[in-house]
Each structure stands twice: as structure tokens, then as C-alpha cells.
Design an enzyme around this catalytic site. Structure first.
Site, PDB file in Angstrom:
ATOM      1  N   ASN A 156      46.277  16.102  43.296  1.00 43.52           N
ATOM      2  CA  ASN A 156      46.499  17.453  43.831  1.00 43.52           C
ATOM      3  C   ASN A 156      47.353  17.377  45.084  1.00 43.52           C
ATOM      4  O   ASN A 156      47.772  16.298  45.505  1.00 43.52           O
ATOM      5  CB  ASN A 156      45.166  18.157  44.093  1.00 43.52           C
ATOM      6  CG  ASN A 156      44.296  17.342  45.026  1.00 43.52           C
ATOM      7  OD1 ASN A 156      44.666  17.093  46.161  1.00 43.52           O
ATOM      8  ND2 ASN A 156      43.163  16.898  44.532  1.00 43.52           N
TER       9      ASN A 156
ATOM     10  N   ASP B  50      30.391  13.223  42.267  1.00 42.86           N
ATOM     11  CA  ASP B  50      30.539  14.149  43.400  1.00 42.86           C
ATOM     12  C   ASP B  50      29.947  13.505  44.657  1.00 42.86           C
ATOM     13  O   ASP B  50      28.727  13.352  44.781  1.00 42.86           O
ATOM     14  CB  ASP B  50      29.831  15.476  43.091  1.00 42.86           C
ATOM     15  CG  ASP B  50      30.241  16.545  44.080  1.00 42.86           C
ATOM     16  OD1 ASP B  50      30.086  16.329  45.294  1.00 42.86           O
ATOM     17  OD2 ASP B  50      30.755  17.592  43.638  1.00 42.86           O
TER      18      ASP B  50
ATOM     19  N   ASP C 116      38.233  16.512  40.369  1.00 44.85           N
ATOM     20  CA  ASP C 116      36.966  16.748  39.679  1.00 44.85           C
ATOM     21  C   ASP C 116      36.884  15.981  38.364  1.00 44.85           C
ATOM     22  O   ASP C 116      35.812  15.644  37.893  1.00 44.85           O
ATOM     23  CB  ASP C 116      36.795  18.251  39.412  1.00 44.85           C
ATOM     24  CG  ASP C 116      36.437  18.997  40.689  1.00 44.85           C
ATOM     25  OD1 ASP C 116      35.717  18.405  41.516  1.00 44.85           O
ATOM     26  OD2 ASP C 116      36.902  20.142  40.881  1.00 44.85           O
TER      27      ASP C 116
HETATM   28  O1  PMT Z   1      44.613  17.476  53.028  1.00 47.67           O
HETATM   29  P1  PMT Z   1      45.311  18.711  53.578  1.00 47.67           P
HETATM   30  O2  PMT Z   1      46.695  18.882  53.014  1.00 47.67           O
HETATM   31  O3  PMT Z   1      45.262  18.757  55.065  1.00 47.67           O
HETATM   32  O4  PMT Z   1      44.498  19.989  53.041  1.00 47.67           O
HETATM   33  C1  PMT Z   1      43.215  20.209  53.490  1.00 47.67           C
HETATM   34  C2  PMT Z   1      42.264  20.640  52.340  1.00 47.67           C
HETATM   35  C3  PMT Z   1      42.681  22.011  51.848  1.00 47.67           C
HETATM   36  C4  PMT Z   1      42.314  19.630  51.185  1.00 47.67           C
HETATM   37  C5  PMT Z   1      40.823  20.634  52.961  1.00 47.67           C
HETATM   38  O5  PMT Z   1      40.784  21.544  54.027  1.00 47.67           O
HETATM   39  C6  PMT Z   1      39.777  20.981  51.903  1.00 47.67           C
HETATM   40  O6  PMT Z   1      39.530  22.125  51.587  1.00 47.67           O
HETATM   41  N1  PMT Z   1      39.120  19.931  51.323  1.00 47.67           N
HETATM   42  C7  PMT Z   1      38.165  20.057  50.231  1.00 47.67           C
HETATM   43  C8  PMT Z   1      38.906  20.185  48.927  1.00 47.67           C
HETATM   44  C9  PMT Z   1      37.959  20.330  47.753  1.00 47.67           C
HETATM   45  O7  PMT Z   1      37.903  19.448  46.896  1.00 47.67           O
HETATM   46  O8  PMT Z   1      37.199  21.388  47.784  1.00 47.67           O
HETATM   47  P2  PMT Z   1      36.113  21.779  46.629  1.00 47.67           P
HETATM   48  O9  PMT Z   1      35.700  23.148  46.954  1.00 47.67           O
HETATM   49  O10 PMT Z   1      36.663  21.502  45.288  1.00 47.67           O
HETATM   50  O11 PMT Z   1      34.929  20.742  46.858  1.00 47.67           O
HETATM   51  C10 PMT Z   1      33.794  21.045  47.665  1.00 47.67           C
HETATM   52  C11 PMT Z   1      33.344  19.825  48.425  1.00 47.67           C
HETATM   53  O12 PMT Z   1      32.909  18.808  47.520  1.00 47.67           O
HETATM   54  C12 PMT Z   1      34.391  19.177  49.315  1.00 47.67           C
HETATM   55  O13 PMT Z   1      33.754  18.801  50.518  1.00 47.67           O
HETATM   56  C13 PMT Z   1      34.832  17.950  48.523  1.00 47.67           C
HETATM   57  O14 PMT Z   1      35.250  16.888  49.397  1.00 47.67           O
HETATM   58  C14 PMT Z   1      33.534  17.593  47.828  1.00 47.67           C
HETATM   59  N2  PMT Z   1      33.719  16.863  46.560  1.00 47.67           N
HETATM   60  C15 PMT Z   1      34.274  17.474  45.481  1.00 47.67           C
HETATM   61  C16 PMT Z   1      34.383  16.792  44.290  1.00 47.67           C
HETATM   62  C17 PMT Z   1      33.922  15.452  44.220  1.00 47.67           C
HETATM   63  N3  PMT Z   1      34.010  14.777  43.099  1.00 47.67           N
HETATM   64  N4  PMT Z   1      33.389  14.875  45.300  1.00 47.67           N
HETATM   65  C18 PMT Z   1      33.288  15.556  46.474  1.00 47.67           C
HETATM   66  O15 PMT Z   1      32.796  15.004  47.463  1.00 47.67           O
END
Ligand code: PMT
Length: 409
Positions: free
Chosen positions: A212, A308, A280
Site C-alpha cells: 500500500n 493481526d 491484511d
Molecule cells: O505511513 P504514512 O505515509 O505516514 O501514513 C500514515 C498512515 C496513514 C499509514 C497511519 O497514520 C495509519 O493510519 N496507520 C494504520 C494503517 C492501517 O492499517 O489501519 P487499519 O485501520 O487497517 O488497521 C487498524 C490497526 O490494526 C492499525 O493500528 C494497524 O497497524 C493494525 N494492524 C492491522 C492489520 C494487521 N494485520 N496487523 C495490525 O497490527
């Protein structure tokens, strides 16, 4: 005492209470604090550069276009030199100029360019202070991350009584002393943190992968901000173009699985911040040589879920970090969906950001976030540099850590 040897940049604004800055300097100097001063044009009507220089043992800086001073120490160096900036007194006019991001004199330029905390110490007539415009400005400045001390209740120079009196030099000194003491608590407590950042790459074959747009900037800035507060921080970063500072301990990974393994290796930690955009999904099988479209049946390409990391940490019985922070990247229903995530992934705070916009979120220098806690309380941080946003997040995390820490002494 913790405040000893700290460097304080005092900005003297234009109000009658400016005279109290002289007593403040005397008090700070008595406690071995290094002081530099900036005297605004209106401040000069109340105190002289000579009195400031004599008491602080350093010349009073006045003019942004003063060639002599600029070659000796420019506005950036001045703001970097200081451990903290204190504005005594902060007038209604200065508040309004800071609100609109003005940089039309040395004081406002230094404040705007600063990467340190700025403490505003207001003094003005009670009606001016209570005016809706000033109160609105105060709210905006708090949103920007400035801190306020006072004003106090009492009789003012104009003879009226009420809220508007500048805090006394003794009150300011106590505030500053506590400020530095709290910073030292973090260091003394030896708090450790891990931060995940960047994208992951899930390879299908040696040259193709699922990934991504994440650049890793936001998580990197959070790691820097925690480190600045005295936290022993390790950054686990997916593939990124950032030239990481040597001050930060960085572990480079490629896939979500590698990121998970490094996270597990680092446990236990006191704080974990998951800012990475972990893919994911990943291909179920990584093909050893380059995938040939003629040879392969596309229908045999299967995806499976990546582990996750955030949820794993949240559910860990023994080694759950005391403060667990997730990020939430959403393109719609930002707050509603993020509130769900905080429950699903068992974290303490979630930082919600909208990734549907071009000027914030993925792969840009700016962001705009909402910090949501378990009780559903939302604190909005307006659009700002990712470094600024990170400072606010780090501060929130440490405050929460210290409040939750029963053994605080
Ligand atoms: O990297 P930049 O260009 O500075 O951009 C910043 C950002 C937009 C990437 C950052 O601010 C951000 O939002 N990061 C989280 C991105 C994300 O995967 O969000 P999500 O809503 O899909 O996931 C929720 C949470 O679960 C996040 O804390 C993620 O790190 C965590 N996760 C998700 C999937 C996975 N397999 N393991 C995880 O730990």
C-alpha cells in the site's frame, strides 16, 4: 533539582506585567537556569534591552532582520537552543497573531519554527480575557499544542478585578520545575516502547507483491516524539524511503509475518504503537521463480489473512503492553468505524485518520487525526505536520501512562 541547567527562552510581550519578567529572570538565574530573551517591539515599551541583558547575562534579541544577530544566532537556532519557550506576558494581540500563524517578527517566527513546548502566560484586562474572541483563540492555541499558565484572579494594573492577572514569577517557576520533573519521571521510570510503521510487502513471486501507499512517516515521527520524551523506543519499519536518524533503534522488516515476529521478540514493552499499514492479506504460497502468465492458472492464486499484530498484543494475557495504541485508517465513517476497532483490537487509544484525502494520511507530510479512548472520548487534532501530530500523540500516551501507573513516586 531537575530544572537546573535547563535552557529557557523568554519572550517578553507588550503589557504592563512585562516588568515581572525581570523578577522571573532573577529567580531562574538564581537556580542555575540559562536564559535567552526576545524582546518584542511592544515589550520594549515596558522593559529595556539593557535590563534584560544585565539580568540574563545574554543580549536581548529583538529584530528578525538584524544582520549581526542573524549571523550570530538565527531564529531557528534560537528555537532549537531552548528546552522550552515561555511568553511573559502573552497579550490578547499576540494570541490572535499566533492563532493565524503569523511570523512577522522575531517572537512569532521563533515560536512558529519551534519544535519545543511553548508556554503562554496571559495577562490582560478581565473583559479582554473573557471576550469570546480571546476564548476562541485560546481554544485554537490549545488545539495547536501550546500550553497555558494562568491568568490568575486578582486586581489588575487597570484597577479592575477578575481573571486576567499574570501568574507570579514564583508560580511560573513552580510550573517550570514540575514540567521538567515530569520529564525526568519518564526517564527515571525507564519506559520502553515499540512502534510499528510503514507498509508491508507480501510477495507473490520474487518481483511482485501486495502492498500500500504508506511511507512510514507518521509512525517514525511517533517514535521520535516518544524518544524525545525519554522513552526507550524501537521502531519496526516495513519498506520505506525514510533516511532514519541514527538516534532511533530501527528494525527493518518486509512482510507482516516478519513484523509480527520482531514485535514478539521485543516483548515485554510498556508501550506499543501500531502505526504500520500491515497488509491484511497475503498470497497463500510464494512462487519461487517469476510467475509466467502463460504457465500459471490464475485461479490457483489464493490469498490468506495476515496475522493481526495489534489484536495479538491486545489479547496477550501476560505481556500486553500497559498502553496499547492503534491507528485507524478509514475512508468513511471515521469516528464510528474507529470506535469499533478500539473494542475489536483491545487497545487503549486509537488514532483515527482519514486516508481518502490527498493532503493528509498516506505518503504526505501532513495529517489530521482524532485520538479516541476506550470511553469513546474524542480529541481532535487539526491538520498539521506529522511531527507535530506525533508530539501530541506521544504526550497523550505518556500522560496516560503516568496517570495509570499506580507505582508513580
Ligand atoms: O505511513 P504514512 O505515509 O505516514 O501514513 C500514515 C498512515 C496513514 C499509514 C497511519 O497514520 C495509519 O493510519 N496507520 C494504520 C494503517 C492501517 O492499517 O489501519 P487499519 O485501520 O487497517 O488497521 C487498524 C490497526 O490494526 C492499525 O493500528 C494497524 O497497524 C493494525 N494492524 C492491522 C492489520 C494487521 N494485520 N496487523 C495490525 O497490527
Amino acid at each position: 533539582m531537575e530544572i537546573k541547567n535547563k535552557k529557557i527562552l523568554l519572550i517578553i510581550g507588550g503589557g504592563i506585567s512585562a516588568y515581572k519578567s525581570l523578577d522571573l529572570i532573577r529567580l531562574l538565574k538564581k537556580n542555575n537556569i540559562q536564559i535567552k530573551t526576545i524582546l518584542t517591539q511592544s515589550g520594549k515599551k515596558f522593559v529595556t534591552p539593557l535590563s534584560l541583558a544585565s539580568l540574563s547575562n545574554s543580549k536581548a534579541y529583538e529584530d528578525i532582520f538584524d544582520v549581526n544577530n542573524e549571523t550570530e544566532i538565527d531564529h531557528i537556532s534560537l528555537s532549537r537552543w531552548a528546552d522550552i519557550i515561555v511568553v511573559v506576558p502573552t497579550t490578547a494581540n499576540l494570541m490572535s497573531r499566533l492563532c493565524s500563524g503569523k511570523a512577522d517578527d522575531l517572537a512569532t517566527t521563533v515560536i512558529l519554527a519551534s519544535n519545543k513546548d511553548t508556554i503562554l502566560i496571559p495577562a490582560m484586562n478581565v473583559r479582554m480575557w473573557l471576550h469570546k474572541a480571546t476564548q476562541r483563540n485560546k481554544k485554537t492555541l490549545l488545539d495547536f499544542g501550546y500550553k497555558f499558565l494562568g491568568p490568575e484572579n486578582g486586581e489588575m494594573a487597570c484597577g479592575e478585578f477578575g481573571e486576567g492577572k499574570m501568574s507570579s514569577p514564583r508560580q511560573i517557576y513552580t510550573f517550570l520545575n514540575n514540567y521538567f520533573k515530569n520529564k525526568n519521571i519518564v526517564k527515571k521510570k525507564k519506559i520502553s516502547a515499540l512502534v510499528t510503521t510503514g507498509p508491508t510487502r507480501e510477495y507473490l513471486d520474487p518481483v511482485r507483491f501486495i502492498s500500500n501507499e504508506s511511507s512510514g512517516k507518521q509512525g517514525y515521527e511517533v517514535a521520535i516524539a516518544l524518544k524525545k520524551l525519554g522513552v526507550k523506543t524501537t521502531l519496526i519499519a516495513g519498506p520505506s524511503k525514510i533516511n532514519f536518524s541514527k538516534d532511533i533503534n530501527v528494525i527493518n522488516v518486509v512482510s507482516g509475518e516478519e513484523m509480527m515476529n520482531e514485535v514478539k521478540n521485543l516483548l515485554p514493552v510498556n508501550i506499543a504503537v501500531c502505526a504500520a499499514a500491515v497488509s491484511d492479506f497475503k498470497p497463500k504460497v510464494k512462487i519461487k521463480s517469476k510467475f509466467k502468465k502463460k504457465e500459471r492458472n490464475l485461479n490457483n492464486l489464493y490469498l490468506e489473512k495476515n496475522p493481526d499484530i495489534l489484536e495479538y498484543l491486545g489479547k496477550h494475557n501476560r505481556l500486553r503492553p500497559k498502553i496499547l495504541v492503534g491507528f485507524s485508517a478509514e475512508t468513511e465513517k471515521l469516528i464510528e468505524n474507529s470506535k469499533k476497532k478500539i473494542k475489536e483490537k483491545y487497545c487503549d487509544l486509537i488514532i483515527a485518520n482519514d486516508v481518502s484525502k490527498k493532503d493528509i494520511g498516506f505518503n504526505v507530510d501532513y495529517n489530521k487525526v482524532s485520538i479516541i479512548d476506550k470511553k469513546g472520548r474524542v480529541e481532535n487534532i487539526p491538520k498539521n505536520k506529522k511531527s507535530f501530530i506525533a508530539d501530541r500523540i506521544a504526550k497523550k500516551i505518556i500522560d496516560k501512562f503516568l496517570i495509570d501507573d499506580k507505582n508513580i513516586n
